[in-house]
Every structure is written in C-alpha cells, then in structure tokens.
Design a protein around this motif. Sequence first.
Motif, PDB file in Angstrom:
ATOM      1  N   ASN A  84      -4.344   5.829   4.996  1.00 19.16           N
ATOM      2  CA  ASN A  84      -4.706   6.637   3.831  1.00 19.16           C
ATOM      3  C   ASN A  84      -3.719   6.540   2.688  1.00 19.16           C
ATOM      4  O   ASN A  84      -3.444   7.509   2.004  1.00 19.16           O
ATOM      5  N   LEU A 100      -4.314   1.583  -2.212  1.00 17.00           N
ATOM      6  CA  LEU A 100      -4.516   0.169  -1.944  1.00 17.00           C
ATOM      7  C   LEU A 100      -3.196  -0.610  -2.050  1.00 17.00           C
ATOM      8  O   LEU A 100      -2.507  -0.511  -3.055  1.00 17.00           O
ATOM      9  N   GLY A 101      -2.865  -1.326  -1.000  1.00 12.12           N
ATOM     10  CA  GLY A 101      -1.668  -2.155  -1.036  1.00 12.12           C
ATOM     11  C   GLY A 101      -0.403  -1.422  -0.646  1.00 12.12           C
ATOM     12  O   GLY A 101       0.608  -2.035  -0.324  1.00 12.12           O
ATOM     13  N   SER A 124       0.108   0.602   2.013  1.00  7.71           N
ATOM     14  CA  SER A 124       0.396   0.531   3.447  1.00  7.71           C
ATOM     15  C   SER A 124       1.162  -0.746   3.761  1.00  7.71           C
ATOM     16  O   SER A 124       2.141  -0.730   4.507  1.00  7.71           O
ATOM     17  N   GLU A 125       0.697  -1.867   3.173  1.00  4.41           N
ATOM     18  CA  GLU A 125       1.353  -3.151   3.431  1.00  4.41           C
ATOM     19  C   GLU A 125       2.799  -3.110   2.941  1.00  4.41           C
ATOM     20  O   GLU A 125       3.705  -3.590   3.610  1.00  4.41           O
ATOM     21  N   ARG A 174      -9.799  -5.843  15.001  1.00  3.17           N
ATOM     22  CA  ARG A 174     -10.433  -6.134  13.714  1.00  3.17           C
ATOM     23  C   ARG A 174     -11.941  -6.269  13.825  1.00  3.17           C
ATOM     24  O   ARG A 174     -12.661  -6.031  12.882  1.00  3.17           O
ATOM     25  N   ASN A 200     -13.222  -3.400   8.492  1.00  2.00           N
ATOM     26  CA  ASN A 200     -12.867  -2.778   7.224  1.00  2.00           C
ATOM     27  C   ASN A 200     -11.807  -3.667   6.595  1.00  2.00           C
ATOM     28  O   ASN A 200     -10.778  -3.942   7.199  1.00  2.00           O
ATOM     29  N   GLU A 201     -12.104  -4.101   5.410  1.00  2.00           N
ATOM     30  CA  GLU A 201     -11.250  -5.097   4.763  1.00  2.00           C
ATOM     31  C   GLU A 201      -9.820  -4.586   4.598  1.00  2.00           C
ATOM     32  O   GLU A 201      -8.861  -5.303   4.816  1.00  2.00           O
ATOM     33  N   ASN A 202      -9.744  -3.316   4.238  1.00  2.00           N
ATOM     34  CA  ASN A 202      -8.437  -2.722   4.016  1.00  2.00           C
ATOM     35  C   ASN A 202      -7.599  -2.732   5.290  1.00  2.00           C
ATOM     36  O   ASN A 202      -6.446  -3.154   5.301  1.00  2.00           O
ATOM     37  N   SER A 203      -8.217  -2.293   6.419  1.00  2.72           N
ATOM     38  CA  SER A 203      -7.427  -2.204   7.636  1.00  2.72           C
ATOM     39  C   SER A 203      -7.100  -3.593   8.178  1.00  2.72           C
ATOM     40  O   SER A 203      -6.052  -3.801   8.775  1.00  2.72           O
ATOM     41  N   ARG A 219      -6.342  -6.117   6.375  1.00  4.09           N
ATOM     42  CA  ARG A 219      -5.176  -6.591   5.601  1.00  4.09           C
ATOM     43  C   ARG A 219      -3.890  -6.006   6.159  1.00  4.09           C
ATOM     44  O   ARG A 219      -2.861  -6.672   6.230  1.00  4.09           O
ATOM     45  N   VAL A 220      -3.974  -4.747   6.588  1.00  4.26           N
ATOM     46  CA  VAL A 220      -2.794  -4.105   7.173  1.00  4.26           C
ATOM     47  C   VAL A 220      -2.430  -4.803   8.499  1.00  4.26           C
ATOM     48  O   VAL A 220      -1.263  -5.087   8.759  1.00  4.26           O
TER      49      VAL A 220
END
Length: 269
Positions: free
Chosen positions: A89, A92-93, A95-96, A126, A131-134, A136-137
């Motif tokens: 949460n 965007l970006g 978390s990474e 995955r 989910n694209e966001n997760s 990426r993480v």
Amino acid sequence: ASCKREGFTAAPKVKWGDIGALKGVRDQLQMSVIAPIKHPEVYESVGVRSPSGILLWGPPGCGKTLLAKAVACESSASFISVKGPEFLNKFLGESERSLRQVFQRARASAPCVIFFDEIDAVVPRRDTAANENSSRVVNTFLSELDGIDSRGGVFLIAASNRPDVIDPALLRPGRIDKLLLVDVPTSAERPEILRALSKSMPLEESVDLNQVALDPRLEGFTGADIAALVKDAATLCLKRTVFNTSFEEFSLTRTDQTRVKINADDFEM
Ligand code: ATP
C-alpha cells in the motif's frame, strides 16, 4: 534517533541461552550464518558458499523472531528487522524503493542480518497475485536477493506462517535454499523452554519444571504461551508476597525472599 528509522532496531540482546528447545534449527543457523560471519576465511578456504537466504516457517509464537535476533547477537552482526506488510500500500514505485533501501543499508553495515518477517506479503505467488504492481515488487526483491552474497556478509532470514503462498522463484537454489521448520514444542521440549524463560527468576524450591511441562493443560502451548504462563506466575507471586503487605512494610528483604511458583493452576486458560 537513527535506530528509530524504518527497519532499524537496536542491536538485539538475545543469546542462545535465552532460547529453549529448537536444537536442530539452532545448529543449522550456527553453521550457515553465525560461523560464516565469524570465520569467513574458513568457508573461503574450502570453497563452500553458505546460503544467503534462510526461511524460518511455522505457526506464530514459536520463536522465529527470537532465533533471528539470537543469530545477529551471537555473531555480533548488525540487525535490520522489517515486516512484509510495511512494504504494501505504498505509492507507485515506493515499495521497490524502500526494499532497495533495506538491502543497501544492510550492505553498508555488513556483516548484517536482515530479518524479513511475513515475507509472503511481499513475495506472493505471481500466478495467483496477478497484479502488475505486486509482481514488480517481487521482481525487485528477487534481484536484490541475487545481489547479496554471504561473502559480502549480508544474510537474509525470512519468516512466514504461510510458505505455500510464497512465489516459488524465491525458494530456488542460490536464493532462499534452506527452509527450517520452527514448530510448536513437544512435551519433551517444554521443560527446556520453561527453563530458558525462568532462568533469571528465583524459583520456589518445590517447583519442578519437568512436572509443570507435563501438565495436560499445556498441550499445544507455543513458546509465546509458555512465556505468558511464566510471566503470570511471577506477577502473581509479587502480588501475593510483596505488594500484599502495606507500603510501610514493603522492604528489600521481602523481595529478596520472594520465590516464584510456576503452576498451571494459576494461569487463566
Ligand atoms: P510470529 O510469527 O507471531 O512473529 P514468532 O515465531 O516470531 O511469532 P517470537 O516472536 O519469536 O515468535 O516468540 C514470541 C515470544 O515467545 C518470545 O519473545 C519468547 O518470549 C517466547 N518464545 C517463543 N519460543 C521460545 C523458545 N523456544 N524459547 C524461549 N522463549 C520462546
């Protein structure tokens, strides 16, 4: 103030002697983390690379956090402790970015143990997370993990109650390739945990920890449950022997004579 920053805790003061039972897990951690931190040259000389990541898995309250702290303390490594959900949460970006920061701080303070609790929250499968966001993480996490190396003195100890929902890519050789079960103690292990938790308490002579451990009411107790029992016993003892007296009578001699009686009868179950 610096140790209050995200992910930082004060150097833990947990020694092996503070942990009861879990002998097999402790031996494994000794050989794959503590010894390589203390004697890197020995591992170097035989060409053995210790794993950079270990997963402690099992039900809550059985000592995963305690073990990770003891590893850092016994090896005099620095300790970074984070929880998976802290990285969710975010914008965007972000978390990474915070993930990369954790590994960067670890490299800067090597030798270092990173304790990553609730890892499943950050590295879910995955295929199901879809989910694209997760994802990426997850990718960021994997690439950071690939970038650490026991020779660089950075070790990851991850913990989870749900290893089945972790992305299998994380558990490939070279990443987290050691999975250690940290389970609810058996009745034979309970006395060791009782002893570890009460070792600095003056116990009443009649207390037989082996007997207490065999009480059927303690069946299924986790280490955390046993810790609550011991704490309650000590509090009750203070209430009965020390604070029961009027304040004027309260004296040091009195506390000197205080003996804790550990008894399942006094525990609210
Ligand atoms: P969670 O999954 O909830 O994070 P955990 O497995 O990390 O749980 P810990 O936080 O390590 O559990 O344990 C909680 C408390 O229980 C410890 O602080 C300690 O007091 C006690 N405890 C658990 N296991 C042991 C043990 N083997 N020996 C001594 N104390 C223990």
